[in-house]
Design an enzyme around this catalytic site. Sequence first.
Site, PDB file in Angstrom:
ATOM      1  N   HIS A  37       0.845  -1.199   0.000  1.00  0.00           N
ATOM      2  CA  HIS A  37       0.000   0.000   0.000  1.00  0.00           C
ATOM      3  C   HIS A  37       0.877   1.245   0.000  1.00  0.00           C
ATOM      4  O   HIS A  37       1.433   1.600   1.035  1.00  0.00           O
ATOM      5  CB  HIS A  37      -0.862   0.050   1.272  1.00  0.00           C
ATOM      6  CG  HIS A  37      -1.828  -1.079   1.409  1.00  0.00           C
ATOM      7  ND1 HIS A  37      -3.197  -0.891   1.339  1.00  0.00           N
ATOM      8  CD2 HIS A  37      -1.637  -2.396   1.626  1.00  0.00           C
ATOM      9  CE1 HIS A  37      -3.805  -2.057   1.512  1.00  0.00           C
ATOM     10  NE2 HIS A  37      -2.885  -2.987   1.699  1.00  0.00           N
ATOM     11  N   HIS A  77      -1.000  -1.667   7.265  1.00  0.00           N
ATOM     12  CA  HIS A  77      -0.799  -1.767   5.804  1.00  0.00           C
ATOM     13  C   HIS A  77       0.119  -0.657   5.312  1.00  0.00           C
ATOM     14  O   HIS A  77       0.675  -0.753   4.225  1.00  0.00           O
ATOM     15  CB  HIS A  77      -2.144  -1.750   5.062  1.00  0.00           C
ATOM     16  CG  HIS A  77      -3.001  -0.551   5.355  1.00  0.00           C
ATOM     17  ND1 HIS A  77      -3.851  -0.508   6.433  1.00  0.00           N
ATOM     18  CD2 HIS A  77      -3.125   0.648   4.726  1.00  0.00           C
ATOM     19  CE1 HIS A  77      -4.479   0.670   6.436  1.00  0.00           C
ATOM     20  NE2 HIS A  77      -4.053   1.385   5.424  1.00  0.00           N
ATOM     21  N   GLY A 138      -1.677  -4.925  11.536  1.00  0.00           N
ATOM     22  CA  GLY A 138      -2.129  -5.326  10.201  1.00  0.00           C
ATOM     23  C   GLY A 138      -3.624  -5.588  10.252  1.00  0.00           C
ATOM     24  O   GLY A 138      -4.397  -4.943   9.547  1.00  0.00           O
ATOM     25  N   LEU A 140      -6.791  -4.605  11.269  1.00  0.00           N
ATOM     26  CA  LEU A 140      -7.146  -3.256  11.725  1.00  0.00           C
ATOM     27  C   LEU A 140      -7.817  -3.290  13.089  1.00  0.00           C
ATOM     28  O   LEU A 140      -8.614  -4.169  13.387  1.00  0.00           O
ATOM     29  CB  LEU A 140      -8.023  -2.578  10.671  1.00  0.00           C
ATOM     30  CG  LEU A 140      -7.242  -2.209   9.404  1.00  0.00           C
ATOM     31  CD1 LEU A 140      -8.180  -1.927   8.228  1.00  0.00           C
ATOM     32  CD2 LEU A 140      -6.343  -1.016   9.656  1.00  0.00           C
ATOM     33  N   GLY A 180     -10.317   2.304   8.926  1.00  0.00           N
ATOM     34  CA  GLY A 180     -10.604   0.920   9.302  1.00  0.00           C
ATOM     35  C   GLY A 180     -10.462   0.692  10.799  1.00  0.00           C
ATOM     36  O   GLY A 180     -11.288   0.007  11.414  1.00  0.00           O
ATOM     37  N   HIS A 285      -3.604   3.621  -4.024  1.00  0.00           N
ATOM     38  CA  HIS A 285      -4.120   3.266  -2.725  1.00  0.00           C
ATOM     39  C   HIS A 285      -3.603   1.920  -2.236  1.00  0.00           C
ATOM     40  O   HIS A 285      -2.541   1.846  -1.641  1.00  0.00           O
ATOM     41  CB  HIS A 285      -5.656   3.308  -2.794  1.00  0.00           C
ATOM     42  CG  HIS A 285      -6.279   3.239  -1.458  1.00  0.00           C
ATOM     43  ND1 HIS A 285      -7.460   2.629  -1.226  1.00  0.00           N
ATOM     44  CD2 HIS A 285      -5.844   3.692  -0.276  1.00  0.00           C
ATOM     45  CE1 HIS A 285      -7.731   2.710   0.055  1.00  0.00           C
ATOM     46  NE2 HIS A 285      -6.756   3.362   0.644  1.00  0.00           N
ATOM     47  N   ARG A 381     -11.452 -23.633  38.093  1.00  0.00           N
ATOM     48  CA  ARG A 381     -11.404 -22.158  38.170  1.00  0.00           C
ATOM     49  C   ARG A 381     -11.061 -21.722  39.599  1.00  0.00           C
ATOM     50  O   ARG A 381     -10.369 -20.742  39.822  1.00  0.00           O
ATOM     51  CB  ARG A 381     -12.725 -21.520  37.729  1.00  0.00           C
ATOM     52  CG  ARG A 381     -13.900 -21.879  38.590  1.00  0.00           C
ATOM     53  CD  ARG A 381     -15.137 -21.033  38.299  1.00  0.00           C
ATOM     54  NE  ARG A 381     -16.299 -21.568  39.003  1.00  0.00           N
ATOM     55  CZ  ARG A 381     -17.421 -20.908  39.197  1.00  0.00           C
ATOM     56  NH1 ARG A 381     -17.556 -19.688  38.732  1.00  0.00           N
ATOM     57  NH2 ARG A 381     -18.421 -21.461  39.829  1.00  0.00           N
ATOM     58  N   SER A 408     -16.822 -14.831  38.486  1.00  0.00           N
ATOM     59  CA  SER A 408     -16.994 -16.168  37.912  1.00  0.00           C
ATOM     60  C   SER A 408     -15.663 -16.797  37.522  1.00  0.00           C
ATOM     61  O   SER A 408     -15.463 -17.995  37.651  1.00  0.00           O
ATOM     62  CB  SER A 408     -17.878 -16.104  36.666  1.00  0.00           C
ATOM     63  OG  SER A 408     -19.183 -15.744  37.005  1.00  0.00           O
ATOM     64  N   GLU A 437     -14.348  -8.089  25.414  1.00  0.00           N
ATOM     65  CA  GLU A 437     -13.394  -9.200  25.300  1.00  0.00           C
ATOM     66  C   GLU A 437     -12.306  -8.934  24.271  1.00  0.00           C
ATOM     67  O   GLU A 437     -11.133  -9.233  24.481  1.00  0.00           O
ATOM     68  CB  GLU A 437     -14.119 -10.505  24.937  1.00  0.00           C
ATOM     69  CG  GLU A 437     -15.029 -11.044  26.017  1.00  0.00           C
ATOM     70  CD  GLU A 437     -16.404 -10.390  25.999  1.00  0.00           C
ATOM     71  OE1 GLU A 437     -16.697  -9.627  25.052  1.00  0.00           O
ATOM     72  OE2 GLU A 437     -17.189 -10.633  26.943  1.00  0.00           O
ATOM     73  N   HIS A 498     -23.678 -20.686  25.784  1.00  0.00           N
ATOM     74  CA  HIS A 498     -22.544 -20.512  26.689  1.00  0.00           C
ATOM     75  C   HIS A 498     -21.654 -21.755  26.780  1.00  0.00           C
ATOM     76  O   HIS A 498     -20.699 -21.761  27.545  1.00  0.00           O
ATOM     77  CB  HIS A 498     -23.039 -20.165  28.102  1.00  0.00           C
ATOM     78  CG  HIS A 498     -23.465 -18.736  28.240  1.00  0.00           C
ATOM     79  ND1 HIS A 498     -24.363 -18.138  27.389  1.00  0.00           N
ATOM     80  CD2 HIS A 498     -23.101 -17.772  29.127  1.00  0.00           C
ATOM     81  CE1 HIS A 498     -24.546 -16.872  27.755  1.00  0.00           C
ATOM     82  NE2 HIS A 498     -23.790 -16.626  28.803  1.00  0.00           N
ATOM     83  N   ARG A 545     -16.172 -24.666  35.450  1.00  0.00           N
ATOM     84  CA  ARG A 545     -17.006 -24.012  36.454  1.00  0.00           C
ATOM     85  C   ARG A 545     -17.379 -25.000  37.550  1.00  0.00           C
ATOM     86  O   ARG A 545     -17.473 -24.666  38.718  1.00  0.00           O
ATOM     87  CB  ARG A 545     -18.284 -23.489  35.813  1.00  0.00           C
ATOM     88  CG  ARG A 545     -19.123 -22.683  36.784  1.00  0.00           C
ATOM     89  CD  ARG A 545     -20.532 -22.453  36.260  1.00  0.00           C
ATOM     90  NE  ARG A 545     -21.376 -23.607  36.510  1.00  0.00           N
ATOM     91  CZ  ARG A 545     -22.675 -23.546  36.763  1.00  0.00           C
ATOM     92  NH1 ARG A 545     -23.287 -22.388  36.786  1.00  0.00           N
ATOM     93  NH2 ARG A 545     -23.374 -24.628  36.968  1.00  0.00           N
TER      94      ARG A 545
HETATM   95  C1  LIG Z   1      -9.409  -6.611  10.361  1.00  0.00           C
HETATM   96  C2  LIG Z   1      -9.004  -6.244   8.987  1.00  0.00           C
HETATM   97  N1  LIG Z   1      -9.909  -6.332   7.994  1.00  0.00           N
HETATM   98  C3  LIG Z   1      -9.540  -6.054   6.721  1.00  0.00           C
HETATM   99  C4  LIG Z   1      -8.275  -5.684   6.410  1.00  0.00           C
HETATM  100  C5  LIG Z   1      -7.846  -5.459   4.968  1.00  0.00           C
HETATM  101  N2  LIG Z   1      -7.610  -4.024   4.741  1.00  0.00           N
HETATM  102  C6  LIG Z   1      -6.374  -3.523   4.693  1.00  0.00           C
HETATM  103  S1  LIG Z   1      -6.406  -1.837   4.556  1.00  0.00           S
HETATM  104  C7  LIG Z   1      -8.080  -1.830   4.578  1.00  0.00           C
HETATM  105  C8  LIG Z   1      -8.885  -0.590   4.579  1.00  0.00           C
HETATM  106  C9  LIG Z   1      -8.174   0.571   4.176  1.00  0.00           C
HETATM  107  O1  LIG Z   1      -8.895   1.714   4.531  1.00  0.00           O
HETATM  108  P1  LIG Z   1      -8.406   2.589   5.725  1.00  0.00           P
HETATM  109  O2  LIG Z   1      -8.488   1.841   6.980  1.00  0.00           O
HETATM  110  O3  LIG Z   1      -9.168   3.845   5.653  1.00  0.00           O
HETATM  111  O4  LIG Z   1      -6.882   2.822   5.417  1.00  0.00           O
HETATM  112  P2  LIG Z   1      -6.286   3.677   4.193  1.00  0.00           P
HETATM  113  O5  LIG Z   1      -6.381   2.836   2.987  1.00  0.00           O
HETATM  114  O6  LIG Z   1      -7.044   4.912   4.113  1.00  0.00           O
HETATM  115  O7  LIG Z   1      -4.856   3.855   4.573  1.00  0.00           O
HETATM  116  C10 LIG Z   1      -8.593  -3.097   4.641  1.00  0.00           C
HETATM  117  C11 LIG Z   1     -10.040  -3.397   4.633  1.00  0.00           C
HETATM  118  C12 LIG Z   1      -7.363  -5.593   7.481  1.00  0.00           C
HETATM  119  N3  LIG Z   1      -6.105  -5.244   7.293  1.00  0.00           N
HETATM  120  N4  LIG Z   1      -7.769  -5.866   8.741  1.00  0.00           N
END
Ligand SMILES: Cc1ncc(C[n+]2csc(CCOP(=O)(O)OP(=O)(O)O)c2C)c(N)n1
Length: 692
Positions: A37, A77, A138, A140, A180, A285, A381, A408, A437, A498, A545
Amino acid sequence: MAVSEQVLATGQQLDTLCINTIRTLAIDAVQQANSGHPGAPMGLAPVTYCLWQEFLRYDPADPTWVNRDRFVLSNGHASMLLYATLYLAQVRRVGKDGEILKELAVPLEEIKRFRQLGSLTPGHPESHITSGVETTTGPLGQGVGNSLGMAIVAKWKAANFNRPGLEIFNYNVYAMCSDGDLMEGIGGEAASLAGHLKLSNLCWIYDHNSITLDGPANWSFSEDVATRFVGYGWNVTRVADANDLEMLARAIETFQKTTDRPTLIIVDSHIGYGSPNKQDTNAAHGEPLGDAEVRLVKKFYGWPEDAKFLVPDGVIEHFHDGIGKRGQGLRAMWCDVYAEYSQKYPELAEQLRFMHHRELPKGWDKNFPTFPPDAKGVATRESSGKVLNALAQNIPWLIGGSADLATSNKTTLKFEGAGDFQAGSYGGRNLHFGVREHVMGATVNGMVVSDVRAFGATFFNFSDYMRASIRLSALMEIPSLFIFTHDSIGVGEDGPTHQPIEQLASLRAMPNLLVIRPGDANEVTEAWRIIAQLKHSPVALVLTRQNLPTLDRTKYAAASGVAKGAYVLADAEGGKPQVILLSTGSELSLCVDAYEKLKAEGTKARVVSMPCWKIFDEQDAAYKESVLPSDVTARVSVEMAATLGWERYTGSKGRNIGMHSFGASAPLKDLLKHFGFTVDKVVAEAHAALGK
Ligand SMILES: Cc1ncc(C[n+]2csc(CCOP(=O)(O)OP(=O)(O)O)c2C)c(N)n1
Ligand SMILES: [Mg+2]
């Protein structure tokens, strides 16, 4: 060099030169790898440059300095942004034992090997591979979650270690994030908890570039982020142009002056060239630009169009004069303070040393309980809560909490002085994650990379909610500790929503994660002995439990066998069994009862307790053969869970008693009968395996 001649070496232009070097390194690396990217690094280069060069309290000569500011690239990314910055700031590489090496963390040759096998520049930042990468990002949302854990520990360390006039911890945590990160639920969980805890040392810089992979962000994201964060209790500030270094600096200064809340800096940026006037296409992009576009972009930046991986004269020097000198000075000052500190408080200094190297203090397992035989027994537990409380008293930096189930999970640290970690009282050791969580998992990871031993707890069924974070702890090779109770249909009346079924099998499939399901109270103690000593593997400790018998260890083998992952608990006379019963957790005592019944009828049986498959798999062939002799093919596994994977140990002639559907809501005794977890059933399967 041509570029340096083109650009006059005045302050502002040198800034631009540095920023464009980050950009073009990212462009060239992505182009060479033909993957990655380039957009986000191009847009965010000025922001990263400003933060590192002007503000980050970080000495490139020692990326392990414990009071350094942390920088997390949650939008992983954009990894080239981080790699280029680590290179230009000349951050040094750290050796296996934490020693600082002569080499750079990311030399230029490694940028040229972006995304190649074995390079120091994998596609997304990986903390166990690249020095200077604070945490693996990575997926997000994980990075911002980690940043919460880092900020928690920064506050906790300050509260516990700073002494009057000797402030050795005051670092800040910066996380860069994208649309993201803020769309993901975990990002919201993190922001909510950080706001609640009033973590004024936490700053997120949000790359508001109005675009995601599929298209404009507003296809799927239109909420008012600023208002949302104000609602969370954050201080929110805005920079209207990512290239405006002055406004960026002012925003960061505002963060530094804010003492009662975390800060969100919303930076309006434009993906791609980084010019507010030029909104380029998606080509810039999530994929390489292509040669023609690369040339155009370089021209736009005033760069020689043919140059590749060009670092103009003066750029590295400029970084050295900025973050290099500032960081060196700050660390030198800190070292003076620390020298006095370690003289005055040698015990505390020693603790910090142990923490940093993941060493255990002397006597770490003192007062570990042993449990007398007891037919009625105790839930694992419950016994685990006792061992945890003993261990935590011996390891002052073992801290953690539960996602609103501490009562718990039995994870409350109850001893004198344990205390609660809350807004304004940051010294406590009991964290309250609330019903969050996922971010509990990421927070624990962020805490563990900040030198504490941290745990998070919930019901085993909800491990699914935090799986992505568990996975990253395994990938990062860090000893995060996840405690899961209510481990099977044994929860009874709460019913199938559960009752975990497939969680054991799915977590056992995860590389480098130890899944330990102890079979009685003394196995729990032994499990904790293993857990305490882990340095590079996370663990999922899986507990009941319901009560289960404490086995008579004078009659059966010692629980110390847990250390080998699996061991012979009860054996046929002379050690020559006809049939082997394999089990874990609450079903172990069921196998013991079946064993006694088989013995009474003259069938030679063996019971193998297998609390941790992975550790057993790592034993030598001779040991494995001694536990599971290959000529004994009549084998029965018993576990109240999906049977997937047990065939590995029971073989093609073996039988597997387990769950083949979801559970049901009913009293446990009815469920046991209904699903076939009875002594008679185990005996019958043993007979069947023997061909009787
Ligand atoms: C949990 C997760 N889902 C999907 C992706 C794949 N992915 C990488 S970048 C991105 C989205 C990019 O948009 P943004 O977060 O706005 O970043 P930008 O491209 O603007 O840098 C996605 C869906 C990921 N890295 N993590
Ligand atoms: Mg975006």
